[in-house]
Design a protein around this motif. Structure first.
Motif, short mmCIF file in Angstrom:
data_model
loop_
_atom_site.label_atom_id
_atom_site.label_comp_id
_atom_site.label_asym_id
_atom_site.label_seq_id
_atom_site.Cartn_x
_atom_site.Cartn_y
_atom_site.Cartn_z
N ALA A 291 0.84 -1.21 0.00
CA ALA A 291 0.00 0.00 0.00
C ALA A 291 0.87 1.25 0.00
O ALA A 291 0.55 2.24 -0.67
CB ALA A 291 -0.94 0.00 1.20
N LEU A 292 1.98 1.21 0.74
CA LEU A 292 2.87 2.36 0.80
C LEU A 292 3.53 2.62 -0.54
O LEU A 292 3.61 3.76 -1.01
CB LEU A 292 3.91 2.14 1.89
CG LEU A 292 4.72 3.34 2.36
CD1 LEU A 292 3.81 4.48 2.83
CD2 LEU A 292 5.67 2.93 3.49
N GLY A 293 4.00 1.55 -1.19
CA GLY A 293 4.61 1.71 -2.51
C GLY A 293 3.62 2.21 -3.54
O GLY A 293 3.94 3.08 -4.37
N ASP A 294 2.40 1.68 -3.49
CA ASP A 294 1.36 2.12 -4.42
C ASP A 294 1.06 3.59 -4.22
O ASP A 294 0.95 4.36 -5.20
CB ASP A 294 0.11 1.29 -4.20
CG ASP A 294 -1.00 1.62 -5.19
OD1 ASP A 294 -0.79 1.42 -6.40
OD2 ASP A 294 -2.06 2.10 -4.76
N ALA A 295 0.94 4.03 -2.97
CA ALA A 295 0.64 5.43 -2.68
C ALA A 295 1.78 6.33 -3.14
O ALA A 295 1.55 7.42 -3.70
CB ALA A 295 0.40 5.62 -1.18
N PHE A 296 3.02 5.90 -2.94
CA PHE A 296 4.17 6.71 -3.34
C PHE A 296 4.15 6.99 -4.83
O PHE A 296 4.34 8.13 -5.28
CB PHE A 296 5.47 6.01 -2.94
CG PHE A 296 6.71 6.82 -3.19
CD1 PHE A 296 7.19 7.68 -2.22
CD2 PHE A 296 7.39 6.73 -4.40
CE1 PHE A 296 8.33 8.44 -2.45
CE2 PHE A 296 8.52 7.48 -4.64
CZ PHE A 296 8.99 8.34 -3.66
#
Length: 467
Positions: A291-296
Motif C-alpha cells: 500500500a505504501l509503494g502504491d501510494a508513493f
C-alpha cells in the motif's frame, strides 16, 4: 596556480580557502573544473549542460569561487532545464529560485547541470534524452538515481560538491553507490527550490552530495530558511555524547538485504558500538509495504499529470507519446484511472505509515538501516523502458529503507563506510526525528574521523587516472 588534479583532491571548503588566500583565483578554479569535465565526462556522462564561462563573477562568501553543479531537475537562470525529459529538451530557465539565490550569495559558481532520471522518478540515471550515466567505480553499473549525475561528478573529482534533491532516496542512494556522503535535510528546513507545489514536491528535500561532511554542513547552513525559527547553523564538530540507536534490516516490503549489504551493516554496528553508542536491534515498523509503494507512485503520477495538463494548456498540441518515457506515462495513466479519491487515499496511507514509524522509533536518537537492500545494480536493471510492474517490483526490492524519511519529513544520511575490494561502495543509512539535523551531522563527523573516506577514489576518477 594548482593543477587540475591537485584541486580535484580538495573539498569545496579547501578550494574556497585557497581562493580567499589568493593562492588560486576563482577563474582558475573554474577553468580547472572545465578541464576535468572535458577529460572525463565524455566517458561518464554525468554533466548534461556545461557553462563555458561563469554567468557572473563569484560573490564573496564561504564558498566563494568554488565550482559546483545543479541537478537538472532544478532551474538555474540561462541554463537548459530539461528535467531529464524529451518534453523539455529545449527548455531554458529564466528565473532564479530562492534556493538558488542563497547558493549564489554563498559564492558558489554554477559550472553546469548534472544528469537526472526523467523527473527524478526512477532509481537509475539513464534516460531516453541524455543516455546512460556510468558509475565511476564500475562502468557497467548504474550510478543509481535520481541524482546520479551529481554523485558521479563528485566521485570522479569533476566538482567538489554538487546540488541534488531527494524525494525517496535520490540523494542518499547515489551517494551510497558512489562512495560519498549524502544528507537529506528535514522537511521545510531550507528555502524553496521550486516554482510549483505538489504532494511529491512536498516530500522532496534539496541539498548536495559531497566528499566531506563539512561541505555538506556548510551547504545546509547557507540554504536554511531562517524565517522558520532557530537555525541549525554551521555544524562543525563531532557529536560528544552517547546515542541510543535503533536498528533493523528488514525492508518495507519484508525482505532482508543481500549478503554484501548485510556485511556492510554489521561493520557499521560494530563501529558504532566501538565508539560507545548503544545500538539496539528492534522490530521494524509494521508497514503495509504494498500500500505504501502504491501510494508513493500514485503521488508521483499525480505530480507528472499536473505537468502534462499545464503543457497541454499552453501549446496547440497535447503532449505526445514520444515526449515522455514509457514508465512516466504509465504512472500518469495509473493515477488518472484511479479517479479523484487517489490522492486523499494516498495521503491517508502516508499518515498511517508516519504514525507507525514514529511509534516504532520513539525514545531513540537515531535509526540505523542499510541505505539500499542490494548492491548497486547494473545499467538497464531499472531502465525507463521496462514495463511498469517489473520496474516497480525491482525498485521495491532495492529501495526499501529511504522513502519513509521523505514521507515523515525526517533528516537522513548515507555514510560511506564500506568499500569492498573489487566491488562497489555500500553506504550505511542513519535517520533522526524531524529537526534533528545537527545531531545527524555531528554523528557523521564522528564516523568520518573514525573511518576516513576522503582518499578513496573511484577507478574512473581524475585522481585515480592522473595521480
Amino acid at each position: 596556480m594548482k593543477d587540475m588534479v591537485s584541486l580535484a583532491r580538495l573539498d569545496g571548503m579547501a578550494q574556497a580557502e585557497l581562493c580567499a588566500r589568493g593562492e588560486v583565483s576563482a577563474a582558475e578554479l573554474f577553468d580547472a573544473c572545465l578541464a576535468r569535465i572535458d577529460a572525463l565526462n565524455p566517458l561518464l556522462r554525468s554533466v548534461v549542460t556545461v557553462a563555458r564561462e561563469p554567468t557572473r563573477p563569484a560573490k564573496p562568501g564561504p564558498f566563494s569561487g568554488v565550482p559546483f553543479l545543479v541537478k537538472d531537475a532544478t532551474p538555474w537562470p540561462g541554463m537548459r532545464w530539461s528535467m531529464g525529459s524529451r518534453l523539455f529538451a529545449a527548455n531554458v530557465a529564466q528565473q532564479q529560485t530562492p534556493y538558488g539565490r542563497q547558493l549564489d550569495e554563498s559564492g558558489l559558481v554554477c559550472v553546469g547541470k548534472s544528469a537526472t532520471s526523467e523527473f527524478g522518478l526512477i532509481g537509475s540515471t539513464e534516460t531516453l534524452l541524455e543516455g546512460v550515466t556510468h558509475n565511476p567505480w564500475n562502468l557497467a553499473h548504474s550510478a543509481t538515481g535520481s541524482s546520479g549525475g551529481s554523485a558521479v561528478a563528485v566521485a570522479a573529482g569533476l566538482v567538489p560538491l554538487a546540488h541534488a534533491n531527494d524525494g525517496g532516496g535520490s540523494i542518499r542512494i547515489p551517494a551510497s553507490a558512489c562512495g560519498l556522503f549524502g544528507f537529506k535535510p528535514s522537511r521545510g528546513l531550507t528555502v524553496s527550490a521550486s516554482f510549483a507545489s505538489s504532494d511529491f514536491g512536498d516530500m522532496t528535500s534539496d541539498h548536495c552530495i559531497s566528499r566531506s561532511v563539512r561541505d555538506s554542513a556548510l551547504f545546509l547552513s547557507i540554504t536554511e530558511d531562517r524565517s522558520r525559527g532557530a537555525p541549525v547553523g554551521f555544524v562543525r564538530d563531532p557529536i560528544a555524547r552517547k546515542l541510543r540507536i535503533a536498528t533493523w534490516t528488514r525492508t518495507v516490503m519484508g525482505s532482508e538485504p543481500e549478503p554484501a549489504v548485510r556485511r556492510a551493516y554489521d561493520e557499521a554496528v560494530a563501529l558504532l558500538t566501538e565508539l560507545g553508542h548503544e545500538v539496539e536491534p528492534i522490530a521494524p515498523p509494521a508497514f503495509d509495504g504494498p500500500a505504501l509503494g502504491d501510494a508513493f507512485f500514485l503521488v508521483s503520477g499525480a505530480a507528472i499529470a499536473g505537468v502534462v495538463e499545464l503543457v497541454d494548456r499552453t501549446r496547440d498540441i497535447p503532449v505526445q507519446s514520444d515526449e515522455l518515457e514509457p514508465f512516466t506515462w504509465a504512472l500518469v495513466d495509473t493515477f488518472l484511472a484511479r479517479g479523484p479519491d487517489a490522492l486523499p487515499q494516498s495521503r491517508a496511507v502516508f499518515a498511517r505509515a508516519v504514525h507507525t514509524y514514529h511509534e516504532a522509533t520513539r525514545g531513540y536518537d537515531v535509526v540505523l538501516t542499510p541505505t539500499i537492500a542490494t548492491e548497486p545494480w547494473p545499467i538497464g536493471h531499472l531502465s525507463p523502458v521496462l514495463g511498469r510492474e517489473e520496474l516497480l517490483r525491482r525498485t521495491a526490492r532495492a529501495v526499501g529503507y529511504t522513502p519513509i524519511q521523505n514521507i515523515a519529513g525526517c533528516p537522513g544520511m548515507s555514510v560511506p563506510l564500506h568499500f569492498p575490494d573489487g566491488g562497489l561502495p555500500i553506504g550505511t543509512h542513519f535517520a533522526a526525528a524531524p529537526g534533528a539535523d545537527a545531531l545527524l551531522l555531528g554523528l557523521a563527523y564522528q564516523l568520518e574521523q573514525a573511518r576516513p573516506w576522503k582518499d578513496r577514489w573511484a577507478p574512473y576518477s581524475i585522481p585515480a587516472l592522473r595521480p
